[in-house]
Design a protein around this motif. Structure first.
Motif, PDB file in Angstrom:
ATOM      1  N   LEU A 132       0.861  -1.196   0.000  1.00 47.79           N
ATOM      2  CA  LEU A 132       0.000   0.000   0.000  1.00 47.79           C
ATOM      3  C   LEU A 132       0.891   1.238   0.000  1.00 47.79           C
ATOM      4  CD1 LEU A 132      -3.205   0.727   0.674  1.00 47.79           C
ATOM      5  CD2 LEU A 132      -2.173   1.549   2.775  1.00 47.79           C
ATOM      6  N   GLU A 133       1.947   1.191   0.775  1.00 45.07           N
ATOM      7  CA  GLU A 133       2.916   2.273   1.005  1.00 45.07           C
ATOM      8  C   GLU A 133       2.255   3.451   1.731  1.00 45.07           C
ATOM      9  OE1 GLU A 133       5.122   0.430   0.124  1.00 45.07           O
ATOM     10  OE2 GLU A 133       4.769  -0.379  -1.861  1.00 45.07           O
ATOM     11  N   THR A 134       1.313   4.119   1.064  1.00 44.47           N
ATOM     12  CA  THR A 134       0.611   5.261   1.640  1.00 44.47           C
ATOM     13  C   THR A 134      -0.765   5.337   1.009  1.00 44.47           C
ATOM     14  OG1 THR A 134       0.638   7.688   1.828  1.00 44.47           O
ATOM     15  CG2 THR A 134       1.620   6.762  -0.142  1.00 44.47           C
ATOM     16  N   GLY A 135      -1.683   6.016   1.672  1.00 45.90           N
ATOM     17  CA  GLY A 135      -2.994   6.239   1.075  1.00 45.90           C
ATOM     18  C   GLY A 135      -3.128   7.665   0.574  1.00 45.90           C
ATOM     19  N   ASP A 136      -2.024   8.386   0.544  1.00 44.14           N
ATOM     20  CA  ASP A 136      -2.039   9.793   0.146  1.00 44.14           C
ATOM     21  C   ASP A 136      -1.865   9.920  -1.374  1.00 44.14           C
ATOM     22  OD1 ASP A 136      -1.893  12.596   0.259  1.00 44.14           O
ATOM     23  OD2 ASP A 136       0.300  12.507   0.384  1.00 44.14           O
ATOM     24  N   LYS A 144       5.291   7.394  -7.985  1.00 38.48           N
ATOM     25  CA  LYS A 144       4.949   6.640  -9.201  1.00 38.48           C
ATOM     26  C   LYS A 144       4.407   5.236  -8.887  1.00 38.48           C
ATOM     27  CE  LYS A 144       8.658   9.009 -11.730  1.00 38.48           C
ATOM     28  NZ  LYS A 144       7.842  10.061 -12.358  1.00 38.48           N
ATOM     29  N   LYS A 145       3.522   5.195  -7.911  1.00 36.82           N
ATOM     30  CA  LYS A 145       2.989   3.892  -7.491  1.00 36.82           C
ATOM     31  C   LYS A 145       1.979   3.340  -8.503  1.00 36.82           C
ATOM     32  CE  LYS A 145       2.729   0.451  -4.732  1.00 36.82           C
ATOM     33  NZ  LYS A 145       3.837  -0.464  -4.511  1.00 36.82           N
ATOM     34  N   GLY A 146       1.409   4.232  -9.308  1.00 35.57           N
ATOM     35  CA  GLY A 146       0.501   3.736 -10.349  1.00 35.57           C
ATOM     36  C   GLY A 146      -0.869   3.335  -9.843  1.00 35.57           C
ATOM     37  N   VAL A 147      -1.312   3.975  -8.763  1.00 31.03           N
ATOM     38  CA  VAL A 147      -2.633   3.643  -8.219  1.00 31.03           C
ATOM     39  C   VAL A 147      -3.191   4.876  -7.523  1.00 31.03           C
ATOM     40  CG1 VAL A 147      -1.750   2.798  -5.984  1.00 31.03           C
ATOM     41  CG2 VAL A 147      -3.876   1.855  -6.869  1.00 31.03           C
ATOM     42  N   LEU A 148      -4.513   4.981  -7.488  1.00 32.64           N
ATOM     43  CA  LEU A 148      -5.177   6.089  -6.796  1.00 32.64           C
ATOM     44  C   LEU A 148      -5.740   5.580  -5.468  1.00 32.64           C
ATOM     45  CD1 LEU A 148      -7.240   7.407  -9.846  1.00 32.64           C
ATOM     46  CD2 LEU A 148      -5.166   8.453  -8.878  1.00 32.64           C
ATOM     47  N   PRO A 149      -5.921   6.475  -4.481  1.00 30.15           N
ATOM     48  CA  PRO A 149      -6.494   6.017  -3.216  1.00 30.15           C
ATOM     49  C   PRO A 149      -7.844   5.316  -3.385  1.00 30.15           C
ATOM     50  CG  PRO A 149      -5.586   8.212  -2.954  1.00 30.15           C
ATOM     51  CD  PRO A 149      -5.492   7.884  -4.417  1.00 30.15           C
ATOM     52  N   ARG A 150      -8.690   5.823  -4.287  1.00 27.54           N
ATOM     53  CA  ARG A 150     -10.010   5.180  -4.435  1.00 27.54           C
ATOM     54  C   ARG A 150      -9.874   3.763  -5.012  1.00 27.54           C
ATOM     55  NH1 ARG A 150     -11.102   5.622  -9.787  1.00 27.54           N
ATOM     56  NH2 ARG A 150     -10.471   7.559 -10.792  1.00 27.54           N
ATOM     57  N   GLU A 151      -8.825   3.552  -5.828  1.00 31.22           N
ATOM     58  CA  GLU A 151      -8.584   2.193  -6.346  1.00 31.22           C
ATOM     59  C   GLU A 151      -8.062   1.285  -5.227  1.00 31.22           C
ATOM     60  OE1 GLU A 151      -7.385   3.185 -10.956  1.00 31.22           O
ATOM     61  OE2 GLU A 151      -5.884   3.512  -9.393  1.00 31.22           O
ATOM     62  N   GLY A 173       7.450   7.218   6.322  1.00 30.97           N
ATOM     63  CA  GLY A 173       8.470   8.146   5.845  1.00 30.97           C
ATOM     64  C   GLY A 173       8.434   8.410   4.351  1.00 30.97           C
ATOM     65  N   ILE A 174       7.609   7.674   3.599  1.00 32.49           N
ATOM     66  CA  ILE A 174       7.649   7.778   2.134  1.00 32.49           C
ATOM     67  C   ILE A 174       7.114   9.122   1.622  1.00 32.49           C
ATOM     68  CG2 ILE A 174       5.404   6.633   1.750  1.00 32.49           C
ATOM     69  CD1 ILE A 174       8.572   6.395  -0.474  1.00 32.49           C
ATOM     70  N   ALA A 175       6.365   9.845   2.453  1.00 33.01           N
ATOM     71  CA  ALA A 175       5.833  11.139   1.992  1.00 33.01           C
ATOM     72  C   ALA A 175       6.836  12.275   2.205  1.00 33.01           C
ATOM     73  CB  ALA A 175       4.529  11.449   2.719  1.00 33.01           C
ATOM     74  N   GLY A 176       7.969  11.990   2.843  1.00 35.21           N
ATOM     75  CA  GLY A 176       8.954  13.058   3.093  1.00 35.21           C
ATOM     76  C   GLY A 176       8.537  13.920   4.276  1.00 35.21           C
ATOM     77  N   LYS A 177       9.410  14.854   4.651  1.00 30.31           N
ATOM     78  CA  LYS A 177       9.193  15.644   5.874  1.00 30.31           C
ATOM     79  C   LYS A 177       7.932  16.507   5.835  1.00 30.31           C
ATOM     80  CE  LYS A 177      13.835  16.493   7.676  1.00 30.31           C
ATOM     81  NZ  LYS A 177      13.947  15.813   8.954  1.00 30.31           N
ATOM     82  N   GLU A 178       7.759  17.275   4.763  1.00 27.41           N
ATOM     83  CA  GLU A 178       6.670  18.267   4.750  1.00 27.41           C
ATOM     84  C   GLU A 178       5.293  17.616   4.785  1.00 27.41           C
ATOM     85  OE1 GLU A 178       9.223  18.457   2.632  1.00 27.41           O
ATOM     86  OE2 GLU A 178      10.292  20.212   3.432  1.00 27.41           O
ATOM     87  N   ARG A 179       5.162  16.443   4.152  1.00 27.05           N
ATOM     88  CA  ARG A 179       3.823  15.859   3.993  1.00 27.05           C
ATOM     89  C   ARG A 179       3.567  14.690   4.940  1.00 27.05           C
ATOM     90  NH1 ARG A 179      -0.019  17.250   0.453  1.00 27.05           N
ATOM     91  NH2 ARG A 179      -1.568  15.582   0.210  1.00 27.05           N
ATOM     92  N   SER A 180       4.490  14.433   5.825  1.00 26.14           N
ATOM     93  CA  SER A 180       4.425  13.233   6.662  1.00 26.14           C
ATOM     94  C   SER A 180       3.074  13.050   7.372  1.00 26.14           C
ATOM     95  CB  SER A 180       5.574  13.309   7.681  1.00 26.14           C
ATOM     96  OG  SER A 180       5.377  12.420   8.714  1.00 26.14           O
ATOM     97  N   LEU A 181       2.628  14.065   8.124  1.00 23.79           N
ATOM     98  CA  LEU A 181       1.403  13.892   8.919  1.00 23.79           C
ATOM     99  C   LEU A 181       0.148  13.913   8.057  1.00 23.79           C
ATOM    100  CD1 LEU A 181       2.237  15.863  12.187  1.00 23.79           C
ATOM    101  CD2 LEU A 181       2.618  13.459  11.625  1.00 23.79           C
ATOM    102  N   LYS A 182       0.167  14.753   7.033  1.00 27.16           N
ATOM    103  CA  LYS A 182      -0.972  14.801   6.101  1.00 27.16           C
ATOM    104  C   LYS A 182      -1.147  13.425   5.442  1.00 27.16           C
ATOM    105  CE  LYS A 182      -3.923  16.524   3.040  1.00 27.16           C
ATOM    106  NZ  LYS A 182      -5.314  16.309   3.421  1.00 27.16           N
ATOM    107  N   ALA A 183      -0.008  12.849   5.013  1.00 31.86           N
ATOM    108  CA  ALA A 183      -0.061  11.526   4.367  1.00 31.86           C
ATOM    109  C   ALA A 183      -0.521  10.452   5.358  1.00 31.86           C
ATOM    110  CB  ALA A 183       1.307  11.167   3.797  1.00 31.86           C
ATOM    111  N   ALA A 184      -0.106  10.580   6.628  1.00 35.80           N
ATOM    112  CA  ALA A 184      -0.550   9.600   7.631  1.00 35.80           C
ATOM    113  C   ALA A 184      -2.067   9.654   7.787  1.00 35.80           C
ATOM    114  CB  ALA A 184       0.142   9.865   8.965  1.00 35.80           C
ATOM    115  N   ALA A 185      -2.625  10.866   7.757  1.00 36.44           N
ATOM    116  CA  ALA A 185      -4.087  11.010   7.869  1.00 36.44           C
ATOM    117  C   ALA A 185      -4.773  10.368   6.664  1.00 36.44           C
ATOM    118  CB  ALA A 185      -4.456  12.490   7.970  1.00 36.44           C
ATOM    119  N   GLU A 186      -4.211  10.564   5.481  1.00 39.12           N
ATOM    120  CA  GLU A 186      -4.803   9.981   4.262  1.00 39.12           C
ATOM    121  C   GLU A 186      -4.680   8.449   4.285  1.00 39.12           C
ATOM    122  OE1 GLU A 186      -6.435  11.767   1.911  1.00 39.12           O
ATOM    123  OE2 GLU A 186      -6.095  13.504   3.187  1.00 39.12           O
TER     124      GLU A 186
END
Ligand code: SF4
Length: 294
Positions: A132-136, A144-151, A173-186
């Motif tokens: 999954l890596e991330t849902g963001d 370049k994961k090639g998938v959308l969250p809705r998919e 950690g895959i979202a990098g520093k700036e987006r870390s918490l936002k990506a965790a929420a997603e």
């Protein structure tokens, strides 16, 4: 037995019989992944060759096999009929087999559709390991994961509804520093949505940059900032605060700073306490950054 190209399997499949069904990865674009970047190109082995390997393994083991894993990077990309055929043959040859498993991408799960997934499950395929890596959505695009969250949500729910045991790998950690918490929420949102269809397993990994990857190049250029141990733990803290469960959580990987294992939501409190304690440790007491070569 025939093996071609890198053969990876999840730690939870350490004792599984490995019979190669596909070679390489049909996507092979993820910015953080080095596994098949130097080839071989993706292809599907012929069903008769795979079955010949299964039969050889049955002769060598006397049929005493508890679990089978079909490498390589995404054997769920096989046509439904062929994957069903090798799964049912494995069930015949290994009467006591408890699970038959593959790496799968969310798009490859969707490509089988509900009827195809049911056919695969009935044939004996039982567990899907999905990165999954991330849902963001923004991060999924950048890596370049090639998938959308809705998919991800649709495929995850479809797999659970078909009765599969689903292991979802989250890459802290895959979202990098700036987006870390936002990506965790997603990511929490996507997990919560998939959870509507049933129980699954979340397996945490922590980003380690690998040689020969776009991500390592981005780190060297300064366009991607690696999180330190505390920042990774804060991201996981935020994720665990925002998931509803129920799911099983494992941190079965050498890349992680902390071993977080339990059942969500029952173990939320002790897991968060474990993170709080770890956050008090100085950064120098965690493993250092390194570049992965495998
Ligand atoms: S992470 Fe998985 S899907 Fe992405 S390139 Fe690597 S093997 Fe393929």
């Amino acid at each position: 037995m025939y093996y071609e190209g890198p053969i990876y399997r999840p730690p939870s499949e350490a004792d599984s019989l490995l019979v190669q069904a596909t070679v390489g990865c049909p996507h092979n674009k993820c910015s953080f992944c080095m596994v098949y970047k130097k080839g071989p190109r993706f292809h599907i082995r012929s069903t008769s060759e795979i079955i010949a390997d299964l039969e050889e393994a049955a002769r060598l083991t006397g049929g005493r096999v508890k679990s089978v894993f079909f490498p390589a990077g995404n054997s769920m990309a096989m046509p439904t009929r062929d994957l069903a055929r090798i799964s049912s043959r494995a069930r015949e040859l290994f009467p006591n087999v408890e699970r038959i498993t593959v790496y799968a991408s969310m798009p490859s799960i969707l490509s089988h559709g509900p009827d195809g997934l049911k056919e695969l499950k009935d044939a004996g395929l039982s567990r899907l390991h999905v990165g999954l890596e991330t849902g963001d959505g923004e991060t999924l695009k950048l890596i370049k994961k090639g998938v959308l969250p809705r998919e991800q949500i649709q495929a995850g729910q479809m797999a659970l509804e078909a009765g599969f045991n689903l292991s979802l790998y989250v890459l802290a950690g895959i979202a990098g520093k700036e987006r870390s918490l936002k990506a965790a929420a997603e990511t929490a949102f996507v997990l919560n949505e998939i959870n509507r269809a049933g129980l699954f397993t979340v397996r945490i990994r922590t980003l380690v940059p690998k040689i020969n990857t776009l991500l390592l190049h981005q780190i060297k250029k300064g366009s991607f900032k690696l999180l330190n141990a505390h920042e990774v733990l804060l991201e996981l803290q935020y994720l665990l605060e925002n998931v509803t469960g129920p799911f099983d959580l494992f941190s079965d990987h050498y890349t992680n700073y902390l071993s977080l294992n339990g059942k969500m939501p029952k173990d939320r409190k002790p897991l968060l306490a474990q993170i709080e304690t770890a956050l008090k440790r100085p950064l120098c007491t965690f493993r250092g950054d390194f570049i992965g070569t495998q």
